[in-house]
Design a protein around this motif. Structure first.
Motif, short mmCIF file in Angstrom:
data_model
loop_
_atom_site.label_atom_id
_atom_site.label_comp_id
_atom_site.label_asym_id
_atom_site.label_seq_id
_atom_site.Cartn_x
_atom_site.Cartn_y
_atom_site.Cartn_z
N ALA A 97 0.92 -1.15 -0.01
CA ALA A 97 0.06 -0.23 0.05
C ALA A 97 1.18 1.21 -0.01
O ALA A 97 0.50 2.15 -0.66
CB ALA A 97 -1.00 0.06 1.53
N GLU A 98 1.80 1.18 0.95
CA GLU A 98 2.76 2.46 0.98
C GLU A 98 3.38 2.56 -0.49
O GLU A 98 3.79 3.86 -0.90
CB GLU A 98 3.92 2.44 1.90
N GLU A 99 3.81 1.66 -1.32
CA GLU A 99 4.17 1.69 -2.60
C GLU A 99 3.50 2.37 -3.53
O GLU A 99 3.93 3.15 -4.22
CB GLU A 99 4.76 0.53 -3.23
N VAL A 100 2.25 1.88 -3.62
CA VAL A 100 1.14 2.67 -4.43
C VAL A 100 0.87 3.96 -3.95
O VAL A 100 0.92 4.94 -4.90
CB VAL A 100 -0.09 1.59 -4.36
N MET A 101 0.90 4.16 -2.67
CA MET A 101 0.65 5.68 -2.28
C MET A 101 1.84 6.76 -2.78
O MET A 101 1.50 7.79 -3.05
CB MET A 101 0.47 5.54 -0.71
N GLU A 102 2.97 6.00 -2.45
CA GLU A 102 4.09 7.11 -2.95
C GLU A 102 3.86 7.16 -4.44
O GLU A 102 4.21 8.42 -4.87
CB GLU A 102 5.48 6.19 -2.66
N THR A 103 3.60 6.25 -5.28
CA THR A 103 3.55 6.45 -6.90
C THR A 103 2.62 7.53 -7.10
O THR A 103 2.62 8.32 -7.86
CB THR A 103 3.04 5.13 -7.54
N LEU A 104 1.40 7.28 -6.43
CA LEU A 104 0.04 8.29 -6.66
C LEU A 104 0.15 9.61 -5.62
O LEU A 104 -0.68 10.38 -6.02
CB LEU A 104 -1.17 7.68 -6.30
N ARG A 105 1.18 9.55 -4.99
CA ARG A 105 1.36 10.88 -3.85
C ARG A 105 0.09 11.07 -2.89
O ARG A 105 -0.55 11.96 -3.17
CB ARG A 105 1.61 12.18 -5.01
N LEU A 106 -0.19 10.02 -2.36
CA LEU A 106 -1.37 9.99 -1.54
C LEU A 106 -0.80 10.19 -0.15
O LEU A 106 -1.79 10.30 0.83
CB LEU A 106 -1.96 8.60 -1.72
N GLY A 107 0.32 9.61 0.64
CA GLY A 107 0.80 9.52 1.81
C GLY A 107 0.49 10.72 2.61
O GLY A 107 0.25 10.99 3.65
N GLU A 108 0.47 12.23 2.16
CA GLU A 108 0.38 13.34 2.58
C GLU A 108 -1.16 13.50 3.10
O GLU A 108 -1.45 14.29 4.24
CB GLU A 108 0.72 14.41 1.95
#
Length: 202
Positions: A97-108
């Protein structure tokens, strides 16, 4: 994924008239069709949400399904959604999930409630939840709805990486966006799938 002779009707209105489809590992495929052609019905059958009147659908390995409308709990944060699905998928960590969020810039947005997110950000979460258990087959219904141009490009980069890792990705849309990125493209019309690559070559 192997689909054979799938039929479906809503009372007297026949929607699918014999769908045959094979999705091999490492293939990025697309299905296009007008509104009302039966695309969402087909995806629900492929995902197991709806039983066909006739025909079979066989999955080999895990699959992920990203519906057109994000099904989220507006009272929960992104972090809480991830924790809930981590338990549901019996995952040991959130690495994928963290890898996908990093790609999509969702983590913030991790601690933002789903109810206050923009449509595009909700769709990023929708896609992350569908991918976080690393499925072999990914079924996507209008997955880039609400994305800005940068996120749209990141989506296609992510899809290409998935296929490069041997995953199968099926994108369903009412328009053939970036058809040149696809390995195969079908048109759903009259309840049947037509190979658009063959049509265009002709």
């Amino acid at each position: 994924m192997e689909v054979s002779d799938v039929h479906h009707a809503y009372r007297k209105r026949v929607v699918l008239r014999g769908i045959d489809l094979e999705l091999r590992p490492g293939v990025l495929a697309g299905i296009v069709g007008e509104n009302g052609a039966g695309k969402s019905t087909l995806l629900k059958i492929l995902s197991g949400e709806l039983r066909p009147d006739r025909g079979t659908v066989r999955h080999h390995g895990r699959f992920g399904y990203c519906p057109q409308t994000a099904i989220l709990n507006d009272a929960l944060t992104i972090r809480q959604h991830l924790d809930f699905f981590k338990t549901a998928y019996a995952l040991t960590d959130l690495r994928r999930a963290e890898e996908v969020m990093e790609t999509l810039r969702l983590g913030e947005y991790l601690d933002e409630r789903a109810g206050v997110l923009s449509g595009g950000t909700r769709q990023k979460l929708n896609l992350t939840l569908a991918l976080m258990h690393d499925p072999q087959v990914l079924l996507l219904d209008e997955p880039y709805q609400g994305f800005d141009w940068d996120t749209y490009q990141r989506f296609w980069d992510l899809a290409a990486r998935l296929c490069g890792a041997g995953r199968s990705v099926l994108v369903v849309s009412h328009l053939a966006y970036d058809a040149e990125r696809l390995d195969v493209l079908w048109r759903l019309d009259g309840g049947l799938l037509h190979d658009r690559t063959t049509e265009q070559a002709a």
